[in-house]
Design a protein around this motif. Sequence first.
Motif, PDB file in Angstrom:
ATOM      1  N   PRO A  24      54.629  43.471  39.932  1.00 52.75           N
ATOM      2  CA  PRO A  24      55.213  44.844  40.869  1.00 52.75           C
ATOM      3  C   PRO A  24      54.415  45.745  41.407  1.00 52.75           C
ATOM      4  O   PRO A  24      54.910  46.657  43.046  1.00 52.75           O
ATOM      5  N   ILE A  25      53.603  46.282  40.697  1.00 55.41           N
ATOM      6  CA  ILE A  25      52.877  48.027  40.918  1.00 55.41           C
ATOM      7  C   ILE A  25      51.604  47.051  41.636  1.00 55.41           C
ATOM      8  O   ILE A  25      51.652  48.046  42.386  1.00 55.41           O
ATOM      9  N   TRP A  26      51.498  46.139  42.001  1.00 54.43           N
ATOM     10  CA  TRP A  26      50.165  45.703  42.105  1.00 54.43           C
ATOM     11  C   TRP A  26      50.348  45.615  43.927  1.00 54.43           C
ATOM     12  O   TRP A  26      49.369  46.083  44.691  1.00 54.43           O
ATOM     13  N   SER A  27      51.307  44.644  44.106  1.00 56.20           N
ATOM     14  CA  SER A  27      51.883  44.633  45.071  1.00 56.20           C
ATOM     15  C   SER A  27      51.953  45.506  46.023  1.00 56.20           C
ATOM     16  O   SER A  27      52.215  45.673  47.416  1.00 56.20           O
ATOM     17  N   ARG A  28      51.907  47.223  45.306  1.00 55.56           N
ATOM     18  CA  ARG A  28      52.118  48.039  46.079  1.00 55.56           C
ATOM     19  C   ARG A  28      51.162  49.289  46.847  1.00 55.56           C
ATOM     20  O   ARG A  28      51.306  50.199  47.127  1.00 55.56           O
ATOM     21  N   VAL A  29      49.796  49.145  46.066  1.00 57.21           N
ATOM     22  CA  VAL A  29      48.411  48.968  46.454  1.00 57.21           C
ATOM     23  C   VAL A  29      48.122  49.245  47.671  1.00 57.21           C
ATOM     24  O   VAL A  29      48.048  47.932  47.972  1.00 57.21           O
ATOM     25  N   GLY A  30      48.296  49.769  48.289  1.00 59.83           N
ATOM     26  CA  GLY A  30      47.193  49.192  50.362  1.00 59.83           C
ATOM     27  C   GLY A  30      45.627  49.758  49.995  1.00 59.83           C
ATOM     28  O   GLY A  30      45.749  50.445  51.003  1.00 59.83           O
ATOM     29  N   ALA A  31      45.228  50.287  48.980  1.00 57.92           N
ATOM     30  CA  ALA A  31      43.841  51.298  49.156  1.00 57.92           C
ATOM     31  C   ALA A  31      42.754  50.162  49.173  1.00 57.92           C
ATOM     32  O   ALA A  31      43.511  48.651  48.463  1.00 57.92           O
ATOM     33  N   PRO A  32      41.840  49.861  49.628  1.00 55.01           N
ATOM     34  CA  PRO A  32      40.673  49.016  49.347  1.00 55.01           C
ATOM     35  C   PRO A  32      40.304  49.047  48.234  1.00 55.01           C
ATOM     36  O   PRO A  32      39.975  49.974  47.495  1.00 55.01           O
ATOM     37  N   VAL A  33      40.226  47.473  47.282  1.00 57.25           N
ATOM     38  CA  VAL A  33      39.556  47.284  46.327  1.00 57.25           C
ATOM     39  C   VAL A  33      38.873  46.427  45.867  1.00 57.25           C
ATOM     40  O   VAL A  33      38.742  46.024  46.263  1.00 57.25           O
ATOM     41  N   LEU A  34      37.772  47.391  44.843  1.00 55.19           N
ATOM     42  CA  LEU A  34      37.143  46.118  44.426  1.00 55.19           C
ATOM     43  C   LEU A  34      36.783  45.830  43.001  1.00 55.19           C
ATOM     44  O   LEU A  34      37.800  46.841  42.311  1.00 55.19           O
ATOM     45  N   LEU A  35      37.423  44.495  43.329  1.00 58.03           N
ATOM     46  CA  LEU A  35      37.878  43.749  41.577  1.00 58.03           C
ATOM     47  C   LEU A  35      36.908  43.476  40.646  1.00 58.03           C
ATOM     48  O   LEU A  35      35.825  42.211  41.295  1.00 58.03           O
ATOM     49  N   LEU A  36      36.443  43.571  39.753  1.00 57.23           N
ATOM     50  CA  LEU A  36      35.097  43.120  38.604  1.00 57.23           C
ATOM     51  C   LEU A  36      36.037  42.446  38.268  1.00 57.23           C
ATOM     52  O   LEU A  36      37.207  42.877  37.700  1.00 57.23           O
ATOM     53  N   ARG A  37      35.414  41.251  37.985  1.00 56.26           N
ATOM     54  CA  ARG A  37      35.952  40.569  36.637  1.00 56.26           C
ATOM     55  C   ARG A  37      34.429  40.192  35.719  1.00 56.26           C
ATOM     56  O   ARG A  37      34.048  39.498  36.797  1.00 56.26           O
ATOM     57  N   GLY A  38      34.552  39.753  34.950  1.00 55.11           N
ATOM     58  CA  GLY A  38      33.904  40.130  33.661  1.00 55.11           C
ATOM     59  C   GLY A  38      34.041  37.992  33.719  1.00 55.11           C
ATOM     60  O   GLY A  38      35.176  37.255  33.479  1.00 55.11           O
ATOM     61  N   ALA A  39      32.887  37.754  33.728  1.00 57.44           N
ATOM     62  CA  ALA A  39      32.854  35.835  33.958  1.00 57.44           C
ATOM     63  C   ALA A  39      33.230  35.059  32.846  1.00 57.44           C
ATOM     64  O   ALA A  39      33.560  33.638  32.812  1.00 57.44           O
ATOM     65  N   GLU A  40      34.010  35.642  31.154  1.00 60.21           N
ATOM     66  CA  GLU A  40      33.963  35.161  30.079  1.00 60.21           C
ATOM     67  C   GLU A  40      35.182  35.653  29.568  1.00 60.21           C
ATOM     68  O   GLU A  40      35.813  36.012  28.385  1.00 60.21           O
ATOM     69  N   SER A  41      36.163  36.921  31.197  1.00 60.28           N
ATOM     70  CA  SER A  41      36.754  37.715  29.973  1.00 60.28           C
ATOM     71  C   SER A  41      38.109  36.765  30.048  1.00 60.28           C
ATOM     72  O   SER A  41      38.916  35.502  31.132  1.00 60.28           O
ATOM     73  N   ASP A  42      39.634  36.774  28.955  1.00 59.41           N
ATOM     74  CA  ASP A  42      40.046  36.571  29.241  1.00 59.41           C
ATOM     75  C   ASP A  42      41.476  37.539  29.224  1.00 59.41           C
ATOM     76  O   ASP A  42      42.536  37.099  29.246  1.00 59.41           O
ATOM     77  N   VAL A  43      41.379  38.683  29.714  1.00 63.97           N
ATOM     78  CA  VAL A  43      42.790  40.143  30.007  1.00 63.97           C
ATOM     79  C   VAL A  43      42.371  39.276  31.480  1.00 63.97           C
ATOM     80  O   VAL A  43      44.012  39.460  31.978  1.00 63.97           O
ATOM     81  N   LEU A  44      41.692  39.190  32.891  1.00 62.95           N
ATOM     82  CA  LEU A  44      41.189  38.556  33.998  1.00 62.95           C
ATOM     83  C   LEU A  44      41.608  37.048  34.086  1.00 62.95           C
ATOM     84  O   LEU A  44      39.782  37.057  34.189  1.00 62.95           O
ATOM     85  N   PRO A  45      41.922  36.445  34.196  1.00 65.43           N
ATOM     86  CA  PRO A  45      41.708  34.702  34.398  1.00 65.43           C
ATOM     87  C   PRO A  45      41.101  34.915  35.669  1.00 65.43           C
ATOM     88  O   PRO A  45      41.119  35.366  37.037  1.00 65.43           O
ATOM     89  N   ALA A  46      40.409  33.546  36.348  1.00 64.13           N
ATOM     90  CA  ALA A  46      39.389  33.567  37.269  1.00 64.13           C
ATOM     91  C   ALA A  46      40.883  33.177  38.072  1.00 64.13           C
ATOM     92  O   ALA A  46      40.577  33.433  39.529  1.00 64.13           O
ATOM     93  N   ALA A  47      41.824  32.682  38.089  1.00 62.38           N
ATOM     94  CA  ALA A  47      43.112  32.086  38.897  1.00 62.38           C
ATOM     95  C   ALA A  47      44.014  33.462  38.959  1.00 62.38           C
ATOM     96  O   ALA A  47      43.917  33.673  40.149  1.00 62.38           O
ATOM     97  N   THR A  48      43.929  34.348  38.698  1.00 63.94           N
ATOM     98  CA  THR A  48      44.342  35.817  38.766  1.00 63.94           C
ATOM     99  C   THR A  48      43.940  36.445  39.389  1.00 63.94           C
ATOM    100  O   THR A  48      43.705  36.897  40.766  1.00 63.94           O
ATOM    101  N   ALA A  49      42.720  36.479  39.404  1.00 63.24           N
ATOM    102  CA  ALA A  49      41.065  37.656  40.389  1.00 63.24           C
ATOM    103  C   ALA A  49      41.467  36.298  41.518  1.00 63.24           C
ATOM    104  O   ALA A  49      41.278  37.273  42.607  1.00 63.24           O
ATOM    105  N   GLY A  50      41.650  35.443  41.510  1.00 65.15           N
ATOM    106  CA  GLY A  50      41.057  34.560  42.792  1.00 65.15           C
ATOM    107  C   GLY A  50      43.015  35.084  44.011  1.00 65.15           C
ATOM    108  O   GLY A  50      42.269  35.281  45.019  1.00 65.15           O
TER     109      GLY A  50
END
Length: 280
Positions: free
Chosen positions: A215-241
């Motif tokens: 619900p918070i993410w849906s209201r973010v309007g600024a340009p975003v650079l999203l970094l994901r550690g390739a082995e991260s368990d906090v940010l799954p690849a599907a979520t980042a995609g």
Amino acid sequence: MRREGLRYLLPQGFFGLAWTEWGPRDGSPILCVHGLTRTGRDFDRLAAALAARGRRVLCPDLPGRGASDWLPDPALYVPATYVAALGHLLARLDGPVDWVGTSLGGVCGMAVAATPGNPIRRLVLNDIGAVVPGEALTRIGAYLGQEEAFADLAGLEAHLRAVHAPFGCLSDADWRHLAETSARHRPGGGLALHYDPAIAVAARNAAPGDLDLSPIWSRVGAPVLLLRGAESDVLPAATAGAMGRRPGVLVREIPGCGHAPALMEATQIDLLVDFLLSGA
């Protein structure tokens, strides 16, 4: 590097927020906000690189961490408090800012960027996304808030190398820097980590399961650079995609890292510099 501070107001009283600052005071500001158990000194190398390009970089210690005051009630260690404290700093800047947020710092950045009239021009989210899996929260909670005593800096550094191995392949100098900026002297002798162990209380009392920030993410309007550690368990690849399918969101995966890339390696720094200085 300059050390700065201000007093911010909560219903329980006034407290001190400390930060380190780099670059010209009249430079366009960038706020770099650290993760759960870290301090603003994690960004020294990134801040120096941005300052060399004429930017003013402010790296606060969140309440209960680093040189900022500890809070009297463990229940205050929640994102709403951190955003309130950082809001005082944003009010002092009184103009557009760019925001770099690692983990918890990214949660705070999303919360600010989702607020009407917010000043965020560009947002870097370092290994944090719209949904955080419950399993990852459980893993983090397992080491959070343990009041460990270390005989010397070498012992503290060894602990950081074990707990934060997902930061990536850091040099010996990098690990020593993290240790030196993570240590506080215990009254009875020895060293401890530079945060209030009470920050663990709110995390342990949180509802089990995934943390849904969509619900918070849906209201973010600024340009975003999203970094994901390739082995991260906090940010799954599907979520980042899924986040990357939104216009204005650039996703980059950092190899050899889990949660979260330390932003100390040259290619990572170059990636942020290019994004934050684009159109500046």
